[in-house]
Design a protein around this motif. Structure first.
Motif, mmCIF file in Angstrom:
data_model
loop_
_atom_site.group_PDB
_atom_site.id
_atom_site.type_symbol
_atom_site.label_atom_id
_atom_site.label_comp_id
_atom_site.label_asym_id
_atom_site.label_seq_id
_atom_site.Cartn_x
_atom_site.Cartn_y
_atom_site.Cartn_z
ATOM 1 N N THR A 1 0.807 -1.226 0.000
ATOM 2 C CA THR A 1 0.000 0.000 0.000
ATOM 3 C C THR A 1 0.838 1.273 0.000
ATOM 4 O O THR A 1 0.301 2.361 -0.191
ATOM 5 N N SER A 2 2.163 1.130 0.254
ATOM 6 C CA SER A 2 3.049 2.298 0.193
ATOM 7 C C SER A 2 4.460 1.791 -0.074
ATOM 8 O O SER A 2 4.682 0.599 -0.287
ATOM 9 N N ASP A 3 5.422 2.693 -0.036
ATOM 10 C CA ASP A 3 6.805 2.288 -0.297
ATOM 11 C C ASP A 3 7.328 1.316 0.752
ATOM 12 O O ASP A 3 8.217 0.500 0.467
ATOM 13 N N ILE A 4 6.796 1.369 1.955
ATOM 14 C CA ILE A 4 7.336 0.528 3.034
ATOM 15 C C ILE A 4 6.292 -0.405 3.639
ATOM 16 O O ILE A 4 6.649 -1.293 4.413
ATOM 17 N N ASP A 5 5.012 -0.233 3.347
ATOM 18 C CA ASP A 5 3.960 -1.022 3.982
ATOM 19 C C ASP A 5 3.441 -2.094 3.031
ATOM 20 O O ASP A 5 2.884 -1.770 1.970
ATOM 21 N N GLN A 6 3.637 -3.339 3.380
ATOM 22 C CA GLN A 6 3.088 -4.423 2.589
ATOM 23 C C GLN A 6 2.838 -5.631 3.489
ATOM 24 O O GLN A 6 3.365 -5.734 4.594
ATOM 25 N N VAL A 7 1.980 -6.534 3.005
ATOM 26 C CA VAL A 7 1.644 -7.720 3.759
ATOM 27 C C VAL A 7 1.271 -8.824 2.776
ATOM 28 O O VAL A 7 0.840 -8.542 1.644
ATOM 29 N N THR A 8 1.444 -10.082 3.188
ATOM 30 C CA THR A 8 1.056 -11.224 2.370
ATOM 31 C C THR A 8 -0.035 -11.995 3.099
ATOM 32 O O THR A 8 0.132 -12.351 4.280
ATOM 33 N N VAL A 9 -1.152 -12.206 2.402
ATOM 34 C CA VAL A 9 -2.263 -12.985 2.952
ATOM 35 C C VAL A 9 -2.467 -14.203 2.057
ATOM 36 O O VAL A 9 -2.142 -14.182 0.858
ATOM 37 N N SER A 10 -2.983 -15.294 2.616
ATOM 38 C CA SER A 10 -3.112 -16.513 1.824
ATOM 39 C C SER A 10 -4.324 -17.321 2.241
ATOM 40 O O SER A 10 -4.848 -17.169 3.355
ATOM 41 N N LYS A 11 -4.752 -18.198 1.316
ATOM 42 C CA LYS A 11 -5.818 -19.149 1.574
ATOM 43 C C LYS A 11 -5.547 -20.403 0.769
ATOM 44 O O LYS A 11 -4.907 -20.344 -0.290
ATOM 45 N N ASN A 12 -6.066 -21.529 1.255
ATOM 46 C CA ASN A 12 -5.974 -22.794 0.528
ATOM 47 C C ASN A 12 -7.266 -23.051 -0.226
ATOM 48 O O ASN A 12 -8.359 -22.770 0.292
ATOM 49 N N ALA A 13 -7.157 -23.595 -1.430
ATOM 50 C CA ALA A 13 -8.326 -23.899 -2.245
ATOM 51 C C ALA A 13 -8.018 -25.081 -3.153
ATOM 52 O O ALA A 13 -6.873 -25.258 -3.602
ATOM 53 N N GLN A 14 -9.036 -25.865 -3.413
ATOM 54 C CA GLN A 14 -8.905 -27.006 -4.315
ATOM 55 C C GLN A 14 -8.966 -26.530 -5.760
ATOM 56 O O GLN A 14 -9.903 -25.835 -6.145
ATOM 57 N N ILE A 15 -7.982 -26.869 -6.544
ATOM 58 C CA ILE A 15 -7.947 -26.520 -7.963
ATOM 59 C C ILE A 15 -7.819 -27.811 -8.753
ATOM 60 O O ILE A 15 -6.936 -28.628 -8.496
ATOM 61 N N GLY A 16 -8.689 -27.972 -9.750
ATOM 62 C CA GLY A 16 -8.657 -29.152 -10.591
ATOM 63 C C GLY A 16 -9.452 -30.313 -10.041
ATOM 64 O O GLY A 16 -9.948 -30.318 -8.924
#
Length: 657
Positions: free
Chosen positions: A642-657
């Motif tokens: 969201t800025s030069d120094i602010d970031q985050v990683t979010v995740s979820k699991n999902a069935q594909i295929g």
């Protein structure tokens, strides 16, 4: 004097029509308090087995009829059976035919929310596999079209009539009791009563079409009218008509028996009329409060009385302002509005504004719930416009108060002067009659036939001439008195400032009318949050078809909260199309510097497979040809900066295929 007044009043009327037309035309369909927050099957999902029913969950309880919920097959034929029913809380369902074939089905709904506004929409789900469908949902909008515009105009006129009726009567009773005998004041108050009565009947006729088909031909459908009478809104409109009958009796006494009494005799009747009028005015205000926004949502037991006080304050201020404007411009020279009346209204208006601010603060908190809703919701934006107009109106009112301080009472015609004028006119009439009689006697020697042909017309001509001279003298006296009254610069300045206040009030009323038809900001944000949560839950549990994941994030910096939505289609082995949408908590598009996605199949130690989507538009990124090498439960991680120094990683699991 009339020549100078008419253009100003005509300008005010044109301003009223222009603002009303612009706001109602630009308002679009009325936004509803209720919102769809969940469904089963969910929007866009592909199910392996045909469901036995379709259920919809709303943010609040809604009213349904036999045609409120339909499910259509790919050819546009109904596949629902029976009537929609309330299965629990705010969830409603309709049963489906058994043995439905594969294909894409359309769910169309049209309901009425608890605060009287219609809401409609449509979505699709598929059985087995998606297919083409002939169903068009472009017209699924309730409360729009010409009927919606007419209904909005009727609401405006009902508010305007109420304000003029209540405010005009309050001005006469509390500020200017002599005004009960002024024809212009009588016409103003009666005009307000006629306006709100006609508007209420108009709304009652339009209501059925407004909440259903929206067709002009359905306005006079008696079956729809019967259904409306059984609803909360219909009952409120009927109760308003009954209260208006009591208001008619009040007006008859105010401008009849009350006006004929002497000033000393009016005191007891003034108290009785004030109590009765307040009860009727509060009852009329309650007919809005008990059927609209105040009756639902947070703290309705407090919100409805507050809404009644709010409406009474608005009517007393703006309606009294209208009455003052009429008194300043239209009061006869022998009954001018005096300085004490203007000052009494100034104090009454100040109290009304204080009540308006207090109740408005509570209503704003209740309908918005957060500071961000002021700018991120349509309701909040309209409320900011309203607050600005009220501030402008208060500023002009302050100027009016300064003119009031300089105001000098005009020299009204005293009783002695009136009696002297009447005596003079009587003497003139007596002398004229004597002269005519003498002339008739002088011609007594003429034959009877000649007397009938000559004397009678001469006498009639003299009477007509005398009457014409008397009218001319009276007009000259009136004009001279008006010039003397208008010579007061304080009164002239007060007229101008009150006219400016009335112009702003016209715009303010139009904005308020649109505001009452708009979904409150608190509800809009809560519905969007519930919809995102429901979509995330249903999408992550689906093992086939398009995949949609919602993941809230917080980078920790300023303005760092939001929701990232990832659409992955067709979510199978091979090439896929991916769309990433970044939104603020209220659902609005959120433009950020960078978005990255990575896919990891932990069970097979594959990945992470990075994907950098292209920026399409505000809050939207996309990538095509995203390769998934094998089926399994994939971890999908999205990195948001969201800025030069602010970031985050979010995740979820999902069935594909």
């Amino acid at each position: 004097m009339t020549r100078t007044i008419t253009p100003r009043l005509r300008t005010l009327v044109l301003l009223f029509l222009a603002v009303t037309g612009a706001l109602l035309a630009g308002a679009g369909p009325a936004s509803a308090h209720a919102a769809l927050t969940g469904s089963d099957p969910a929007q866009g999902v592909v199910v392996k087995k045909a469901p036995t029913q379709v259920s919809l969950t709303f943010s609040e309880q809604v009213s349904m009829n036999d045609d409120s919920l339909h499910v259509l097959d790919p050819k546009g034929k109904n596949v629902d059976v029976g009537k929609p029913s309330n299965i629990s809380g705010t969830t409603y369902a309709v049963q489906l035919k058994s043995g439905l074939p594969d294909g894409t089905y359309t769910v169309a709904y049209q309901v009425v929310s608890a605060d009287s506004h219609p809401v409609s929409g449509a979505y699709t789900f598929s059985v087995g596999a998606p297919s083409q469908t002939t169903v068009s949902v472009s017209g699924q909008t309730a409360g729009g079209g010409i009927v919606g515009w007419l209904y909005g105009f009727g609401r405006y006129m009902s508010y305007a009539g109420y304000i003029v009726l209540v405010g005009g009567a309050a001005f006469v009773l509390a500020c200017w009791q002599r005004g009960s005998g002024v024809r212009a004041m009588q016409r103003l108050v009666v005009g307000g009563w006629l306006t709100i009565t006609a508007a209420t009947l108009w709304l009652l006729l339009l209501r059925g079409s407004y909440t259903s088909s929206g067709k002009v031909g359905a306005i006079f459908d008696l079956d729809l009218l019967g259904q409306v009478l059984q609803t909360k809104t219909g009952a409120a409109l009927v109760s308003r008509l009954l209260l208006l009958a009591a208001a008619a009796l009040f007006i008859a006494v105010l401008f009849g028996a009350y006006d004929k009494r002497e000033d000393e005799e009016k005191r007891d009747l003034t108290f009785g009329l004030a109590i009765g009028g307040t009860v009727v005015a509060a009852g009329l205000a309650a007919s809005w409060a008990m059927a609209e926004h105040a009756s639902t949502g947070l703290q309705p037991g407090i919100a409805m009385p507050v809404d009644v006080v709010h409406l009474l304050a608005v009517a007393t201020w703006l309606g009294g302002l209208t009455a003052l404007l009429v008194a300043l411009y239209r009061a006869p020279a022998d009954t001018p509005v005096d300085t004490s009346a203007v000052r009494r209204f100034s104090r009454l208006a100040f109290g009304s504004v204080a009540a308006l601010v207090a109740t408005g603060v509570y209503q704003s908190w209740r309908q918005l719930g957060s500071w961000s809703a002021f700018t991120d919701t349509r309701y909040g934006q309209l409320l900011l416009v309203k607050i600005g107009l009220v501030a402008l109106l208060v500023g002009i009112a302050a100027i009016s108060r300064r003119w009031t301080a300089r105001l000098a009472d005009p020299a009204p015609v005293s009783k002695a002067q009136k009696q002297s004028a009447k005596a003079t006119k009587a003497r003139a009439k007596t002398e004229t009659e004597a002269e005519v009689k003498a002339e008739a006697e002088a011609k007594a020697e003429v034959k009877a036939e000649v007397k009938e042909r000559v004397t009678a017309p001469a006498a009639a001509g003299d009477d007509k001439r005398a009457a014409q001279l008397a009218r001319q003298r009276a007009a000259e006296d009136t004009a001279r008195e008006k010039r003397m009254r208008d010579a007061d610069p304080g009164r002239f300045g007060l007229r101008r400032s009150v006219l400016a206040e009335a112009g702003v009030a016209v715009v303010l009323l139009a904005v308020t009318t649109v505001l009452t038809q708009t979904e409150p900001g608190r509800t809009e944000q809560e519905a969007k949050a519930a919809t995102s949560s429901s979509s995330s839950s249903s999408s992550s549990s689906s093992s086939s078809g398009a995949l949609t994941l919602d993941m809230p994030f917080d980078t920790g910096g300023q303005d760092g909260k939001g929701v990232v939505r990832l659409d992955f289609d067709p979510a199978r082995v091979g090439g896929n199309e991916m769309h990433v949408y970044v939104q603020r908590p209220n659902g609005r598009a959120f433009d950020i510097p960078e978005v990255k996605v990575a896919f990891t199949l932990t069970a097979r130690k594959i990945g992470p497979l990075p994907v950098t989507p292209d920026h399409i538009t505000t809050g939207h990124w996309a990538a095509t040809g995203v390769q998934i090498p094998m089926a399994g439960e994939w971890k999908i991680a999205v990195t948001v900066r969201t800025s030069d120094i602010d970031q985050v990683t979010v995740s979820k699991n999902a069935q594909i295929g």
